[in-house]
Design an enzyme around this catalytic site. Structure first.
Site, PDB file in Angstrom:
ATOM      1  N   GLU B  49       0.878  -1.160   0.000  1.00  0.00           N
ATOM      2  CA  GLU B  49       0.000   0.000   0.000  1.00  0.00           C
ATOM      3  C   GLU B  49       0.921   1.217   0.000  1.00  0.00           C
ATOM      4  O   GLU B  49       1.567   1.529   0.989  1.00  0.00           O
ATOM      5  CB  GLU B  49      -0.869  -0.024   1.264  1.00  0.00           C
ATOM      6  CG  GLU B  49      -1.784   1.166   1.401  1.00  0.00           C
ATOM      7  CD  GLU B  49      -2.545   1.160   2.744  1.00  0.00           C
ATOM      8  OE1 GLU B  49      -2.605   0.113   3.414  1.00  0.00           O
ATOM      9  OE2 GLU B  49      -3.066   2.227   3.109  1.00  0.00           O
ATOM     10  N   ASP B  60      -4.463  10.288   9.257  1.00  0.00           N
ATOM     11  CA  ASP B  60      -3.158   9.810   9.687  1.00  0.00           C
ATOM     12  C   ASP B  60      -2.674  10.403  11.001  1.00  0.00           C
ATOM     13  O   ASP B  60      -2.899  11.569  11.288  1.00  0.00           O
ATOM     14  CB  ASP B  60      -2.124  10.067   8.595  1.00  0.00           C
ATOM     15  CG  ASP B  60      -2.326   9.129   7.421  1.00  0.00           C
ATOM     16  OD1 ASP B  60      -2.383   7.910   7.663  1.00  0.00           O
ATOM     17  OD2 ASP B  60      -2.484   9.602   6.282  1.00  0.00           O
TER      18      ASP B  60
END
Ligand SMILES: Cc1ncc(COP(=O)(O)O)c(C=O)c1O
Lengths: 403, 261
Positions: B49, B60
């Site tokens: 990924e 994030d």
């Protein structure tokens, strides 16, 4: 459909929900609670009661003839949101959302803040309702709005300086969203402007539209007709949509939003989102946005922390596209000179954000001429800006720091 | 190129499950990020990924934020991601998904982005801030190109939304282990297990769990009920601290959790 009846999630091609799946349930819950509250007379009465006994609504209007002499002699009328409790329009939305959060059983309020006005208003509501409050504020803003940081702390809120990215409002919103994703069970994200994913743009607008509703009637009572133009500063766009909304379906009333051009819209240091941006997705909605060729958000710059934001609410993007409202840039210097002018001619010190609307209005007044009537949203007072203004005008005594 | 779904299915059939490894393109620089991704593939990672650095990564945590900011500051451009995908897929047989926030794709042009990704040998996109409800253009572009599209499922998602995520996803459904953002956690939420069970009931045959997984033990635990385990921050941290060698050994250590013991 009347322009006033837009209820999202889209305004033309703008708006929507570009957020992690983890937030969808919370947004749906909020949307449902808001729709129910909107038609619930008990909720509306609670909010109206708070506004009359706490906010200080209705806010007055003030005609400013000595200031208007510098604006082509047009009649200029200020809507005095600066007189609200906590010093700006932000409290209108905060009390509405805090009431909703309480209905949803949430015990913790999360907010982002730029100038600190929204953070102060949220900390105030949290104190009033006995809720926990966490405010994210870009580190750059905690420095230039130190007084508001102290106010929030005094009110019992935790202020978290955000050191990521450009360390201003956009990064504070990212951090607030991250907090919300992780704590959505007990927390409400009390977003402070008409941006973000649905239902925020609609809900925040609805909590602010009282500004225009009051002002429209007040102007009619004072001068016997509608104004020729209504003006406001635009950061995310909440005070602007708040005063515009009641006039959206009055075709004779021109609407002007003034965005921060910083050192000049032609320089790299500005926050003129509509003038210089193009459509994109940021913070959960599609709207105009300052970005580079790759879609990376570009850092904005403005002397005014509250307008220092590279995005804008989706309803404004739509109003611009359909030509119902115009959005024009105002530089730091133009805003600061309007701030001084209003202070000296009328004894009213505006917030630097609001001074952008005043500066735009001076130019507009000269265009529209002495027969015209212009209603300006004075979104906030300048107390929080004395440090910046003192430095800008070099009127602080050397060594005269308060001890 | 083997498809993401077939790679996951093969690992499951062998008695284990898939290890999905995340690293951002361009961190600490483009060359090293390519070497690091190749090292993942050579050390037991089944699906790569590759993150596309973005200025406002709301999903994030601090580790990935810092890494992607470094990449952007060093001048990362979207075409670098396609270059990285092309080189990685030319050197290893491991499928590569791009993980990207939506605005970069929107600005590049959804169709153009899909074409370039396909040409580079990429398998598809993981889109953390794009829900299927807003994905009309991407659904069309991925149909046309055959690219995989990975949507997220959260513990808070309704049954109807889980069904939608399964129906619209191809490759796998990304089951968010916890109500939070990326970043290593000491124990992966029990919510993950319950979520995968709900996804199974709704018909999911390929579901990978991500967010907070950082050890081989956690990988093993997750693979008892899920088809894949996604590791991000732990690998990024290894790369940041000890370079390609460190990320290679972190991957091979994690991979001990993805094989039948
Ligand atoms: C006094 C004042 N006016 C305007 C703004 C800009 O926000 P908006 O565009 O949402 O009204 C702020 C934001 O902090 C503010 O404090």
């Amino acid at each position: 459909m009347a322009l006033r009846d837009q209820s999202g999630p889209y305004f033309g091609e703008y708006g929507g929900r570009f957020v992690p799946e983890s937030l969808i349930a919370a947004l749906d819950e909020l949307d449902e609670a808001y729709k129910a509250a909107k038609v619930d007379p008990v909720f509306q009465a609670e909010l109206a009661h708070l506004h009359s006994t706490y906010t200080g609504r209705p806010s007055i209007i003030t005609e400013v003839p000595r200031f208007a002499e510098h604006a082509g002699g047009a009649r200029i009328i200020l809507k005095r949101e600066d007189l609200n409790h906590t010093g700006s329009h932000k409290i209108n939305n905060v009390l509405g959302q805090a009431l909703l959060a309480r209905r949803l059983g949430k015990t913790r309020l999360i907010a982002e803040t730029g100038a600190g006005q929204h953070g102060v208003a949220t900390a105030t509501a949290a104190a009033l309702f006995g809720m926990e409050c966490v405010v994210y504020m870009g580190e750059v803003d905690t420095e230039r709005q130190a007084l508001n940081v102290a106010r929030m702390r005094l009110l019992g809120a935790e202020v978290i300086p955000v050191t990521a990215g450009s360390r201003t409002l956009k990064d504070a919103i990212n951090e607030a969203l991250r907090d919300w994703v992780a704590n959505v069970e007990n927390s409400h994200y009390l977003l402070g402007t008409v941006a973000g994913p649905h239902p925020f743009p609609v809900m925040v607008r609805d909590f602010h539209k009282i500004i225009g509703e009051e002002a429209r009637q007040q102007v009619l009572d004072l001068v016997g007709r509608l104004p020729d133009a209504v003006t406001a500063c635009v950061g995310g766009g909440s005070n602007a949509i708040g005063i515009f909304h009641a006039f959206l379906d009055d075709p004779s009333v021109a609407l002007y939003g003034y965005e921060a051009a910083g050192e000049g819209a032609e320089t790299p240091r500005h926050a003129a989102t509509m003038t210089k941006g193009r459509p994109g997705v940021l913070h959960g909605a599609r709207s105009y946005l300052l970005q580079d060729d790759d879609g990376q958000t570009v850092e904005s710059h403005s002397i005014s922390a509250g307008l220092d934001y590279p995005g804008v609410g989706p309803e404004h993007a739509w109003l611009a596209d359909i030509g119902r409202a115009s959005y024009l840039p105002v530089t730091d210097d133009e805003a600061m000179s309007a701030l001084r002018l209003l202070s000296r001619t009328e004894g009213i010190i505006p917030a630097i954000e609001s001074a952008h609307a005043l500066a735009g209005t001076i130019t507009l007044g000269k265009q529209l001429g002495p027969e015209s009537i212009i209603l300006v949203n004075l979104s906030g007072r300048g107390d929080k800006d004395m440090e910046t203004a003192g430095r800008y005008f070099d009127i602080l005594d050397a060594g005269a720091e308060q001890s | 190129m083997r498809s993401v779904e077939s790679v996951i299915a093969a690992r499951k059939a062998a008695g284990g499950g898939a290890l999905v490894g995340y690293l951002p393109a361009g961190f600490p620089d483009l060359r090293t990020s390519i070497e690091a991704a190749v090292a993942l593939a050579e050390n037991g990672v089944d699906v790569i990924e590759l993150g596309l650095p973005y200025s406002d990564p709301v999903m994030d945590g601090p580790v990935i934020q810092a890494a992607t900011l470094t990449a952007l500051t060093a001048g990362f451009r979207i075409h670098h991601a396609f270059e990285a995908v092309a080189e990685i897929t030319s050197r290893v047989d491991t499928p590569v998904l791009l993980m990207t926030y939506w605005n970069p794709v929107l600005q590049f042009g959804v169709d153009r982005f899909a074409d370039e990704l396909l040409a580079a040998g990429g398998s598809g996109l993981i889109t953390p801030d794009l829900i299927p409800d807003e994905a009309h253009d991407w659904l069309a572009a991925s149909e046309r190109t055959g690219l995989d599209r990975v949507f997220l499922a959260a513990p808070s998602s309704t049954d109807a939304r889980l069904s939608q995520a399964i129906e619209k996803s191809r490759g796998f459904v990304y089951a968010v282990s916890t109500m939070g953002i990326t970043g290593a956690r000491s124990d992966v939420d029990t919510a993950a297990k319950a979520l995968v069970a709900r996804l199974r009931t709704a018909g999911a045959t390929s579901a990978c769990v991500g967010l907070g997984i950082s050890s081989a033990d956690q990988v093993r635990e997750v693979l008892q009920y899920a088809d894949g385990a996604i590791v991000g921050s732990a690998l990024v941290k290894a790369l940041a601290d000890g370079g390609v060698t460190a990320v290679a050994s972190a991957a091979s250590e994690l991979a001990t959790g993805s094989t039948l013991s």
